[in-house]
Scaffold this motif. Structure first.
Motif, PDB file in Angstrom:
ATOM      1  N   THR A  40       0.807  -1.224   0.000  1.00 46.24           N
ATOM      2  CA  THR A  40       0.000   0.000   0.000  1.00 46.24           C
ATOM      3  C   THR A  40       0.839   1.273   0.000  1.00 46.24           C
ATOM      4  O   THR A  40       0.568   2.188  -0.792  1.00 46.24           O
ATOM      5  CB  THR A  40      -0.973  -0.012   1.190  1.00 46.24           C
ATOM      6  N   PRO A  41       1.870   1.418   0.864  1.00 46.55           N
ATOM      7  CA  PRO A  41       2.682   2.648   0.792  1.00 46.55           C
ATOM      8  C   PRO A  41       3.362   2.837  -0.561  1.00 46.55           C
ATOM      9  O   PRO A  41       3.411   3.960  -1.080  1.00 46.55           O
ATOM     10  CB  PRO A  41       3.720   2.450   1.915  1.00 46.55           C
ATOM     11  N   PHE A  42       3.859   1.745  -1.156  1.00 45.76           N
ATOM     12  CA  PHE A  42       4.519   1.873  -2.451  1.00 45.76           C
ATOM     13  C   PHE A  42       3.501   2.158  -3.563  1.00 45.76           C
ATOM     14  O   PHE A  42       3.827   2.832  -4.536  1.00 45.76           O
ATOM     15  CB  PHE A  42       5.305   0.603  -2.755  1.00 45.76           C
ATOM     16  N   LEU A  43       2.282   1.658  -3.397  1.00 45.55           N
ATOM     17  CA  LEU A  43       1.243   1.957  -4.366  1.00 45.55           C
ATOM     18  C   LEU A  43       0.897   3.442  -4.343  1.00 45.55           C
ATOM     19  O   LEU A  43       0.782   4.095  -5.390  1.00 45.55           O
ATOM     20  CB  LEU A  43       0.005   1.113  -4.066  1.00 45.55           C
ATOM     21  N   LEU A  44       0.739   3.996  -3.145  1.00 44.79           N
ATOM     22  CA  LEU A  44       0.489   5.428  -3.030  1.00 44.79           C
ATOM     23  C   LEU A  44       1.654   6.238  -3.581  1.00 44.79           C
ATOM     24  O   LEU A  44       1.461   7.246  -4.276  1.00 44.79           O
ATOM     25  CB  LEU A  44       0.241   5.784  -1.562  1.00 44.79           C
ATOM     26  N   ALA A  45       2.871   5.798  -3.275  1.00 46.77           N
ATOM     27  CA  ALA A  45       4.047   6.510  -3.780  1.00 46.77           C
ATOM     28  C   ALA A  45       4.107   6.467  -5.299  1.00 46.77           C
ATOM     29  O   ALA A  45       4.483   7.462  -5.942  1.00 46.77           O
ATOM     30  CB  ALA A  45       5.311   5.904  -3.175  1.00 46.77           C
ATOM     31  N   ALA A  46       3.735   5.336  -5.900  1.00 43.70           N
ATOM     32  CA  ALA A  46       3.763   5.224  -7.362  1.00 43.70           C
ATOM     33  C   ALA A  46       2.766   6.177  -8.000  1.00 43.70           C
ATOM     34  O   ALA A  46       3.067   6.837  -9.008  1.00 43.70           O
ATOM     35  CB  ALA A  46       3.459   3.781  -7.776  1.00 43.70           C
ATOM     36  N   PHE A  47       1.572   6.295  -7.415  1.00 43.56           N
ATOM     37  CA  PHE A  47       0.596   7.229  -7.967  1.00 43.56           C
ATOM     38  C   PHE A  47       1.067   8.668  -7.822  1.00 43.56           C
ATOM     39  O   PHE A  47       0.905   9.489  -8.738  1.00 43.56           O
ATOM     40  CB  PHE A  47      -0.750   7.035  -7.272  1.00 43.56           C
ATOM     41  N   LEU A  48       1.658   8.994  -6.700  1.00 44.07           N
ATOM     42  CA  LEU A  48       2.192  10.347  -6.524  1.00 44.07           C
ATOM     43  C   LEU A  48       3.302  10.624  -7.520  1.00 44.07           C
ATOM     44  O   LEU A  48       3.404  11.730  -8.078  1.00 44.07           O
ATOM     45  CB  LEU A  48       2.699  10.526  -5.090  1.00 44.07           C
ATOM     46  N   ALA A  49       4.168   9.626  -7.759  1.00 48.51           N
ATOM     47  CA  ALA A  49       5.267   9.814  -8.701  1.00 48.51           C
ATOM     48  C   ALA A  49       4.750  10.009 -10.123  1.00 48.51           C
ATOM     49  O   ALA A  49       5.269  10.845 -10.879  1.00 48.51           O
ATOM     50  CB  ALA A  49       6.217   8.614  -8.646  1.00 48.51           C
ATOM     51  N   ILE A  50       3.709   9.270 -10.508  1.00 49.74           N
ATOM     52  CA  ILE A  50       3.136   9.428 -11.847  1.00 49.74           C
ATOM     53  C   ILE A  50       2.530  10.816 -12.006  1.00 49.74           C
ATOM     54  O   ILE A  50       2.698  11.483 -13.034  1.00 49.74           O
ATOM     55  CB  ILE A  50       2.088   8.338 -12.107  1.00 49.74           C
ATOM     56  N   ILE A  51       1.819  11.273 -10.972  1.00 49.19           N
ATOM     57  CA  ILE A  51       1.202  12.596 -11.040  1.00 49.19           C
ATOM     58  C   ILE A  51       2.255  13.694 -11.105  1.00 49.19           C
ATOM     59  O   ILE A  51       2.079  14.709 -11.797  1.00 49.19           O
ATOM     60  CB  ILE A  51       0.274  12.794  -9.823  1.00 49.19           C
ATOM     61  N   CYS A  52       3.383  13.504 -10.393  1.00 49.03           N
ATOM     62  CA  CYS A  52       4.416  14.539 -10.330  1.00 49.03           C
ATOM     63  C   CYS A  52       5.440  14.434 -11.450  1.00 49.03           C
ATOM     64  O   CYS A  52       6.350  15.273 -11.521  1.00 49.03           O
ATOM     65  CB  CYS A  52       5.139  14.475  -8.979  1.00 49.03           C
ATOM     66  N   ALA A  53       5.347  13.421 -12.306  1.00 47.81           N
ATOM     67  CA  ALA A  53       6.316  13.293 -13.401  1.00 47.81           C
ATOM     68  C   ALA A  53       6.283  14.484 -14.362  1.00 47.81           C
ATOM     69  O   ALA A  53       7.344  14.979 -14.765  1.00 47.81           O
ATOM     70  CB  ALA A  53       6.079  11.982 -14.141  1.00 47.81           C
ATOM     71  N   PRO A  54       5.101  15.000 -14.791  1.00 48.95           N
ATOM     72  CA  PRO A  54       5.101  16.163 -15.684  1.00 48.95           C
ATOM     73  C   PRO A  54       5.764  17.402 -15.082  1.00 48.95           C
ATOM     74  O   PRO A  54       6.588  18.033 -15.756  1.00 48.95           O
ATOM     75  CB  PRO A  54       3.611  16.383 -15.978  1.00 48.95           C
ATOM     76  N   PRO A  55       5.438  17.814 -13.826  1.00 48.98           N
ATOM     77  CA  PRO A  55       6.170  18.976 -13.288  1.00 48.98           C
ATOM     78  C   PRO A  55       7.659  18.722 -13.110  1.00 48.98           C
ATOM     79  O   PRO A  55       8.467  19.652 -13.229  1.00 48.98           O
ATOM     80  CB  PRO A  55       5.481  19.242 -11.936  1.00 48.98           C
TER      81      PRO A  55
END
Length: 353
Positions: A40-55
């Motif tokens: 679960t923590p890595f899943l949340l981190a992966a979604f945050l990383a995908i969202i923050c990839a463009p900026p």
């Protein structure tokens, strides 16, 4: 007879393959549930990383050093988590303080409704004699636990933020590693990049739309004087990731609080606010930004909520639709599995790549 037997054997082989695939899926889901506290923590981190990839890419194109850009995003996301927790803590404390008032108003409503039913000659059994409500001490205890969980927030969220930071560092070299690992599979790399772009686009647009939904709802509720406006704004933003069902669930408590705390007219205005915001953003703005239909079938949404909620708990229910949407995009990106992506869609339109 000779032509019938091979056909029967092929049908039997196909049925066995489907049964083995279903059994493998059950085993995989059981394994995921067993280690959900790790994933679960890595899943949340992966979604945050995908969202923050463009900026992250935007800052690097403007000459910001890679480690500095990662540190900036790490600080912004960490501060956002901290502020959200403080807002939830304040809303829970306020709700615990005002819980007796709303409980008394709700009980008064049920008494008036029961008297109205009796006056019209209807059977009194239409309403239960007592309405099960949580005790004030229970609500106060929840608020006290949330208020005292600031240290626990720091400990539990640190793993998510650290994984998020390392995923951002990995994202800077991922494209080069993909090209080096599969030098002779250009078509597979093109499909992989197309899939990643679709995932980036979907999550970024959906997150922006959810943030806009929460902000507009929060401002509107604050302007109307509805209690716990910040809490309902956060709930509206989070549940916006769940199509249709999430908007309905998010609107119910805010409408009830407005009706009990202010009046029926204000409750209808709050309902109109939710309908207007979700129609404008979910039905007009999101499809226009997406460029094409990326909707999921309502049945698929319901199954995904049950499935991912069973595997990952409340976090799984929150991320159920994004996870299923990523699976659909992956199926759409390959001609061999595109039929499954079409079956998961809410329309019969064929995906073109």
């Amino acid at each position: 007879m000779q032509s019938y037997l091979p056909q029967t054997n092929r049908s039997y082989s196909t049925a066995v393959q489907w049964l083995l695939g279903a059994a493998a899926l059950v085993i995989v889901l059981g394994g995921l549930k067993a280690i959900s506290h790790i994933l679960t923590p890595f899943l949340l981190a992966a979604f945050l990383a995908i969202i923050c990839a463009p900026p992250l890419s935007w800052m690097q194109r403007r000459g910001v050093p890679g480690p500095l850009s990662v540190l900036v995003l790490f600080s912004v996301v960490g501060l956002t988590f901290f502020l959200l927790f403080l807002a939830l803590k304040g809303a829970a404390e306020s709700m615990a303080t005002q819980a007796p008032f709303y409980q008394a108003r709700f009980v008064g409503w049920t008494v008036e409704l029961r008297e109205m039913i009796a006056a019209r000659g209807l059977p009194a059994e239409l309403l239960p004699a007592t309405v099960p409500l949580p005790a004030t001490a229970t609500i106060t205890g929840v608020a006290r636990d949330l208020a005292g969980g600031l240290g626990q927030f720091t400990a539990s969220t640190l793993l998510v933020l650290l994984a998020f930071m390392f995923l951002l560092l990995e994202e800077r070299t991922f494209a080069g590693k993909l090209n080096a690992a599969f030098p002779g599979r250009r078509r597979a790399r093109v499909r992989g990049r197309r899939f990643l772009r679709s995932v980036y686009r979907y999550l970024v647009i959906k997150t922006a739309a959810s943030t806009a939904t929460g902000v507009i709802v929060g401002i509107g509720l604050t302007f109307m004087g509805v209690d716990f406006a910040v809490l309902w704004a956060i709930v509206a933003g989070l549940l916006n990731f769940i199509p249709t069902i999430g908007s309905i669930i998010a609107a119910i408590p805010a409408v009830l609080i407005a009706m009990m705390g202010i009046g029926p007219v204000e409750g209808l205005l709050v309902l109109a606010l939710y309908v207007a915001v979700n129609t404008a953003i979910g039905s007009v703005l999101e499809p226009r930004l997406m460029g094409r239909s990326l909707g999921l079938s309502p049945l698929v949404v319901l199954i995904s909520l049950l499935l991912w909620g069973y595997v990952f708990g409340p976090i799984g229910m929150l991320l159920a639709v994004p996870l299923t949407m990523i699976a659909k995009l992956a199926l759409d990106s390959s001609p061999q599995t595109r039929w499954a992506g079409i079956m998961m869609s809410d329309t019969a339109k064929r995906v073109r790549n």
